[in-house]
Write an enzyme that holds these catalytic residues in place. Structure first.
Site, PDB file in Angstrom:
ATOM      1  N   LYS A  76       0.837  -1.196   0.000  1.00  0.00           N
ATOM      2  CA  LYS A  76       0.000   0.000   0.000  1.00  0.00           C
ATOM      3  C   LYS A  76       0.880   1.258   0.000  1.00  0.00           C
ATOM      4  CE  LYS A  76      -4.245   1.005   2.492  1.00  0.00           C
ATOM      5  NZ  LYS A  76      -4.878   0.778   3.785  1.00  0.00           N
ATOM      6  N   CYS A 127     -18.896   1.358   9.656  1.00  0.00           N
ATOM      7  CA  CYS A 127     -19.087   2.014  10.957  1.00  0.00           C
ATOM      8  C   CYS A 127     -20.359   1.602  11.694  1.00  0.00           C
ATOM      9  CB  CYS A 127     -19.083   3.522  10.776  1.00  0.00           C
ATOM     10  SG  CYS A 127     -17.473   4.128  10.297  1.00  0.00           S
TER      11      CYS A 127
HETATM   12  C1  UDX Z   1     -20.933   6.878   8.994  1.00  0.00           C
HETATM   13  C2  UDX Z   1     -21.216   8.203   9.716  1.00  0.00           C
HETATM   14  O1  UDX Z   1     -22.188   8.949   8.981  1.00  0.00           O
HETATM   15  C3  UDX Z   1     -19.935   8.983   9.893  1.00  0.00           C
HETATM   16  O2  UDX Z   1     -20.188  10.160  10.640  1.00  0.00           O
HETATM   17  C4  UDX Z   1     -18.934   8.110  10.633  1.00  0.00           C
HETATM   18  O3  UDX Z   1     -17.721   8.759  10.802  1.00  0.00           O
HETATM   19  C5  UDX Z   1     -18.708   6.811   9.878  1.00  0.00           C
HETATM   20  O4  UDX Z   1     -19.954   6.147   9.703  1.00  0.00           O
HETATM   21  P1  UDX Z   1     -20.519   6.069   6.473  1.00  0.00           P
HETATM   22  O5  UDX Z   1     -20.532   4.680   7.056  1.00  0.00           O
HETATM   23  O6  UDX Z   1     -19.446   6.459   5.536  1.00  0.00           O
HETATM   24  O7  UDX Z   1     -20.493   7.165   7.666  1.00  0.00           O
HETATM   25  O8  UDX Z   1     -21.892   6.275   5.678  1.00  0.00           O
HETATM   26  P2  UDX Z   1     -23.311   6.932   5.943  1.00  0.00           P
HETATM   27  O9  UDX Z   1     -23.562   7.926   4.885  1.00  0.00           O
HETATM   28  O10 UDX Z   1     -23.459   7.386   7.334  1.00  0.00           O
HETATM   29  O11 UDX Z   1     -24.276   5.693   5.680  1.00  0.00           O
HETATM   30  C6  UDX Z   1     -24.202   4.502   6.465  1.00  0.00           C
HETATM   31  C7  UDX Z   1     -25.240   3.504   6.011  1.00  0.00           C
HETATM   32  O12 UDX Z   1     -26.555   3.937   6.341  1.00  0.00           O
HETATM   33  C8  UDX Z   1     -25.267   3.262   4.499  1.00  0.00           C
HETATM   34  O13 UDX Z   1     -25.412   1.866   4.266  1.00  0.00           O
HETATM   35  C9  UDX Z   1     -26.501   3.989   4.000  1.00  0.00           C
HETATM   36  O14 UDX Z   1     -27.058   3.412   2.858  1.00  0.00           O
HETATM   37  C10 UDX Z   1     -27.416   3.841   5.216  1.00  0.00           C
HETATM   38  N1  UDX Z   1     -28.425   4.913   5.307  1.00  0.00           N
HETATM   39  C11 UDX Z   1     -28.023   6.206   5.521  1.00  0.00           C
HETATM   40  C12 UDX Z   1     -29.788   4.610   5.222  1.00  0.00           C
HETATM   41  O15 UDX Z   1     -30.170   3.447   5.045  1.00  0.00           O
HETATM   42  N2  UDX Z   1     -30.690   5.629   5.356  1.00  0.00           N
HETATM   43  C13 UDX Z   1     -30.327   6.918   5.570  1.00  0.00           C
HETATM   44  O16 UDX Z   1     -31.209   7.772   5.699  1.00  0.00           O
HETATM   45  C14 UDX Z   1     -28.945   7.217   5.647  1.00  0.00           C
END
Ligand code: UDX
Length: 429
Positions: free
Chosen positions: A35, A260
């Site tokens: 990497k 996350c």
């Molecule tokens: C998340 C947090 O938002 C971020 O603050 C943290 O640091 C890391 O975890 P991320 O995992 O990158 O970020 O994506 P995010 O946009 O939060 O979406 C997470 C999941 O929730 C996705 O699978 C998305 O499809 C789902 N989701 C999100 C929904 O099903 N409905 C929504 O309204 C929003």
């Protein structure tokens, strides 16, 4: 400032690059030699809009470099960020072995005062653990402080989130360290919150668990809407205009995935258990999310009958749009369940197909949504990429064996779909 970032995953690489862009000298360290040599050669191992260009610019300006040597990273730096992975153990607890190993290595190389920063998502009390490990293994009588500075960036908008976060949380053990962080982030001009280390560690988990709760909550409302004849998208509008509720993280669908939410909700349930605190609410949130795909497949079967022998097209594989990340993607669960029931799967994703091939070699990968839809019995929207919203639906309909759409993210308007002649099935509507 001289900054060392240990771990070049999403969080480490984006944070390091943005710190360099703000004018700091940044060295990114990773034990993965392949990497690091790719990064040294200008190749960025992850897909994140805007990241590659920012890396190239800062490397060219000599503010950003990459190494496998802890010594080279730690010795010249005042601030050392730990941004390594904390995967989930089978028990649901986060595996802190990488954090512990890095703390031991840092201890070997500190000979002057340093601030060690936990950027990885780690359970409350990990700051103490890092402090103990460094104290136990340091070679000289050097002073150091341990800070918790959790990261809230989202994949797909990581650069924008890092440059303009809603808030910056700094869990600092003393005033001197807090001031250093206020200086580090001053140019972003965003709200900064100084707390003790334990509270900062808790803020990260509480925030992610709360957002996951919103998603699972609306997903159960969607189930109810399906039974009661209501439309969850109207319900969301009616709820979201209430400023106390808001629209964000209230989209019903196949549930949450990614690196996350699934991990952090499990970890917080474990922490609650460890302290004897009842958190059935969060256990329920996880259970609801686990049931999303089986529930969705159940609805598919109501329409398609037996899945055996059906050819099904999947639009989207990544756990969300604008990323190539397949970690805990709902597509994996969905594909496994459909394959078990005898379906044949064709899939297209604008960015995640290379990663997907490694996990799901048994499906057919297509070069466009149109190719995926060709001669299929049904089409399923799994990830709401923008390009899927702009498809020529007439062309899709003509190419399909039967025009059945299961919209797992509610990206289409049912009225338009019916008018076009589709048998359309969204979530909660
Ligand atoms: C998340 C947090 O938002 C971020 O603050 C943290 O640091 C890391 O975890 P991320 O995992 O990158 O970020 O994506 P995010 O946009 O939060 O979406 C997470 C999941 O929730 C996705 O699978 C998305 O499809 C789902 N989701 C999100 C929904 O099903 N409905 C929504 O309204 C929003």
């Amino acid at each position: 400032m001289n900054i060392c970032i240990i771990g070049t995953g999403y969080v480490g690489l984006v944070t390091g690059t943005v710190f360099a862009d703000l004018g700091n000298e940044v060295i990114c360290v990773d034990a993965d030699a392949e990497k690091i040599s790719a990064l040294q050669g200008g190749k960025v191992p992850i897909y994140e809009p805007g990241l590659e260009e920012m890396i190239h610019r800062n490397v060219a300006d000599n503010r950003l470099s990459f190494t496998t040597s802890m010594k080279k990273g730690v010795e010249p730096s005042n601030l050392i960020f730990i941004a390594v992975g904390t995967p989930t153990k089978p028990s649901g607890e986060p595996d802190l072995s990488q954090v512990k190993a890095v703390a031991r290595e840092i201890a070997e190389h500190i000979s002057a005062y340093k601030i060690i920063v936990n950027k990885s998502t780690v359970p409350v009390g990990t700051g103490d653990l890092v402090r103990q490990i460094i104290n136990r293994h340091k070679k000289s009588d050097t002073d150091f402080d341990v800070v918790s500075n959790p990261e809230f960036l989202r994949e797909g908008s990581a650069i924008a989130d890092t440059l303009a976060p809603d808030r910056i949380v700094i869990g600092a053990p003393n005033h001197k360290v807090a001031v250093k962080f206020l200086e580090l982030y001053a140019s972003l001009e965003r709200p900064m919150l100084i707390t003790d280390v334990y509270s900062a560690e808790m803020i990260k988990y509480a925030s992610n668990a709360f957002l996951a709760t919103k998603i699972s909550f609306i997903n159960v409302i969607a189930n109810l809407c399906e039974k009661a004849g209501a439309d969850v998208t109207s319900v969301i509008k009616g709820m979201g205009y209430d400023k106390r509720i808001g629209f964000q993280f209230l989209q019903a669908g196949l549930g949450y995935g990614g690196s996350c939410f699934p991990k952090d909700t499990e970890a917080l349930v474990c922490t609650a258990g460890k302290y004897g605190v009842d958190f059935k609410l969060l256990e329920g949130v996880i259970k609801i999310n686990t049931n999303r795909v089986p529930h969705f497949v159940g609805r598919m079967k109501e329409v398609l009958g037996d899945i055996q022998g059906k050819v099904i097209a999947l639009l989207g594989l990544a756990f969300k749009p604008d990323t190539d990340d397949m970690r805990e993607a709902k597509s994996i669960e969905l594909i496994e369940l459909l394959l078990q029931q005898g379906a044949e799967i064709k899939a297209y994703d604008p960015a995640a197909m290379n990663n997907s091939r490694k996990i799901l070699p048994q499906i057919t990968y297509c070069s466009s949504a149109y190719e995926a839809a060709d001669k299929t019995d049904a089409l399923v929207v799994v990830t709401e990429w923008r390009e899927f919203k702009l498809l020529n639906l007439e062309r899709i309909k003509e190419t399909m064996k039967s025009p059945v759409i299961f919209d797992g993210r509610n990206i289409y308007d049912p009225t338009v779909m019916y008018r076009q002649g589709f048998s359309y099935h969204g979530v909660g509507r």
